[in-house]
Design an enzyme around this catalytic site. Structure first.
Site, PDB file in Angstrom:
ATOM      1  N   ARG A  90       0.824  -1.221   0.000  1.00 53.27           N
ATOM      2  CA  ARG A  90       0.000   0.000   0.000  1.00 53.27           C
ATOM      3  C   ARG A  90       0.851   1.262   0.000  1.00 53.27           C
ATOM      4  NH1 ARG A  90      -4.051  -2.926  -1.773  1.00 53.27           N
ATOM      5  NH2 ARG A  90      -4.845  -4.424  -0.255  1.00 53.27           N
ATOM      6  N   ARG A  91       2.013   1.206  -0.627  1.00 55.34           N
ATOM      7  CA  ARG A  91       2.882   2.385  -0.702  1.00 55.34           C
ATOM      8  C   ARG A  91       3.258   2.731  -2.142  1.00 55.34           C
ATOM      9  NH1 ARG A  91       6.898   1.345   4.562  1.00 55.34           N
ATOM     10  NH2 ARG A  91       5.267   0.457   5.878  1.00 55.34           N
ATOM     11  N   GLY A  92       2.538   2.145  -3.091  1.00 55.65           N
ATOM     12  CA  GLY A  92       2.767   2.488  -4.488  1.00 55.65           C
ATOM     13  C   GLY A  92       3.927   1.785  -5.143  1.00 55.65           C
ATOM     14  N   THR A  95       2.819  -0.160  -8.373  1.00 57.33           N
ATOM     15  CA  THR A  95       2.508   0.800  -9.431  1.00 57.33           C
ATOM     16  C   THR A  95       3.773   1.407 -10.016  1.00 57.33           C
ATOM     17  OG1 THR A  95       0.361   1.320  -8.432  1.00 57.33           O
ATOM     18  CG2 THR A  95       1.281   2.942  -9.962  1.00 57.33           C
ATOM     19  N   GLU A 119      -2.543 -13.636  -8.947  1.00 62.86           N
ATOM     20  CA  GLU A 119      -3.862 -13.173  -8.533  1.00 62.86           C
ATOM     21  C   GLU A 119      -4.409 -12.295  -9.658  1.00 62.86           C
ATOM     22  OE1 GLU A 119      -4.248 -12.381  -4.022  1.00 62.86           O
ATOM     23  OE2 GLU A 119      -2.200 -11.760  -4.524  1.00 62.86           O
ATOM     24  N   TYR A 123      -3.871  -7.141 -12.021  1.00 65.00           N
ATOM     25  CA  TYR A 123      -3.244  -6.532 -13.194  1.00 65.00           C
ATOM     26  C   TYR A 123      -4.197  -5.797 -14.134  1.00 65.00           C
ATOM     27  CZ  TYR A 123       0.941  -8.829 -11.610  1.00 65.00           C
ATOM     28  OH  TYR A 123       2.015  -9.207 -10.854  1.00 65.00           O
ATOM     29  N   PHE A 409       5.685 -18.805 -17.163  1.00 62.03           N
ATOM     30  CA  PHE A 409       6.963 -18.137 -17.087  1.00 62.03           C
ATOM     31  C   PHE A 409       6.986 -17.204 -15.889  1.00 62.03           C
ATOM     32  CE2 PHE A 409       4.236 -15.921 -20.154  1.00 62.03           C
ATOM     33  CZ  PHE A 409       4.226 -14.630 -19.668  1.00 62.03           C
TER      34      PHE A 409
END
Length: 409
Positions: A90-92, A95, A119, A123, A409
């Site tokens: 939850r700290r980016g 991203t 999961e 994405y 992969f």
């Protein structure tokens, strides 16, 4: 907290990989598999996020070429080894790695990025759409029989040493890659990986065995499998676990399936990753006793919309203007006119009115022909702006054979 994202220094691989293992449950990877992962890691395409001397995020990419409709092998970044430390969620971090990675992929001129998701919910927000599925089956070989096509009895089957037959099998695989969208051209460093066989991961089954199918001395199919013996009060109840199977024609494929269904002391054949249109489904006597399952497999992200849509051909003539939304890679946003047919395609920016509106994620799902634009529209994910545009575009994006990723992969 000061975080730094940087390209992986090969000297840091052990620490970097150890953090990946920890994020995926903390169980050490068996030695053979770990050595293979080290050998195929492309350090120059791998990223680490560091909090001081501690790796808290990992991501990598493989330089693949993937088959698309029409048979072209298109450069595709195989996204892999993605993790974030549980202490730094939850700290980016994810991203920031996805941002850097897609920018790098674009700079390399690769129109596609692909991945298999631990999961799937993760994405979609980065523009990846599920593009293929894999078929699984647990076939009751005591109740299921298989009718075989003409020529099956001309196929000779042999059990051989996997290492000695590797090059022959890889030559066969290379010859069929272009025939089915979603298949990957095998990198040279990847070939030994299909012999990796850690005892720790056999779960009571045999070492990996290799079956060759030949006709007049020519290799027409191969399979790698294990047998897991078992007994109950009624007698033997073992399982044949098929890991890889490729064939050049229906007879070779049927010969290998017949072999697995008739092996002594085995009462079940387990298939874990097959194309959804695998031919044996039409040959078995009772498909209900095959316990079929489907799950998502390859997720596709169009990094450059124009180049990606031009790289494939189309099942029917198409002339359509897409209004594409792509918040994460804004260079893709806007209107694109796609024109093409079975011989080739052009996809350029346009100011013409849009016929269909969708996000880059839906384009990824439809790209290989595994999911139709019509189905996506039925879910409210594609909007038809010109009557008739949806049906014609959906037909054009189709594939005669189901797309399939033969290995992870």
């Amino acid at each position: 907290m000061t975080l730094e994202i940087r390209v992986l220094d090969p000297a840091d691989w052990e620490r970097w990989y150890g953090k990946l293992e920890l994020a995926f449950g903390g169980v050490a990877t068996p030695g053979q598999e770990r050595e293979f992962d080290h050998a195929v890691t492309e350090a120059e395409r791998s990223l680490g996020v560091w909090d001081g001397d501690e790796a808290v995020g990992t991501a990598g990419a493989f330089s693949f070429r993937m088959s698309v409709p029409g048979g072209a092998l298109v450069p595709s970044a195989g996204v892999t080894m993605v993790s974030v430390a549980s202490t730094h969620r939850r700290r980016g971090i994810l991203t920031s790695m996805m941002r850097r990675q897609l920018d790098d992929v674009r700079a390399l001129g690769e129109p596609l990025a692909i991945l298999t998701a631990s999961e799937p919910a993760i994405y979609g927000r980065f523009g990846y759409g599920c593009a293929t599925q894999q078929l699984g089956a647990e076939i009751d070989s005591t109740r299921v029989r298989i009718a075989v096509p003409a020529g099956t009895d001309d196929v000779r089957l042999r059990l051989v040493d996997g290492a000695q037959s590797l090059e022959r099998c890889e030559e066969l695989y290379a010859g069929i890659v272009a025939l089915r969208p979603g298949m990957l051209e095998r990198l040279e460093t990847w070939k030994p990986g299909f012999l990796v066989d850690p005892p720790e991961q056999r779960e009571g089954a045999s070492p990996l065995q290799c079956l060759l199918a030949e006709r007049d001395g020519e290799l027409v199919g191969y399979a790698r499998f294990r047998t897991k013996p078992d007994w109950d009060s009624a007698g033997p109840c073992g399982t044949v676990k098929v890991h890889h199977m490729d064939a050049v024609d229906a007879a070779a494929h049927a010969a290998m399936m017949r072999h697995f269904l008739s092996m002594d002391l085995m009462t079940k054949v387990s298939l874990r990753n097959r194309p959804v249109d695998d031919g044996w489904q039409h040959l078995v006597s009772d498909v209900r006793r095959c316990a079929l399952t489907l799950r998502d497999s390859l997720h596709v992200r169009l990094v450059e919309v124009g180049a990606a849509l031009e790289a494939r051909t189309y099942r029917a003539p198409v002339d359509v203007v897409f209004e594409v939304s792509d918040a994460f890679c804004p260079w893709n946003e806007g209107r694109w006119r796609l024109t093409g047919d079975s011989l080739g395609a052009s996809c350029k920016r346009t100011e013409d009115p849009a016929d269909l509106a969708l996000s880059v994620r839906e384009l990824g799902s439809a790209y290989l022909g595994g999911f139709t634009l019509t189905a996506l529209a039925g879910a409210g994910l594609v909007r038809e702006l010109r009557p008739g545009a949806l049906a014609s575009a959906s037909l054009a994006f189709g594939s005669d054979v189901a797309p399939w990723l033969p290995h992870g992969f």
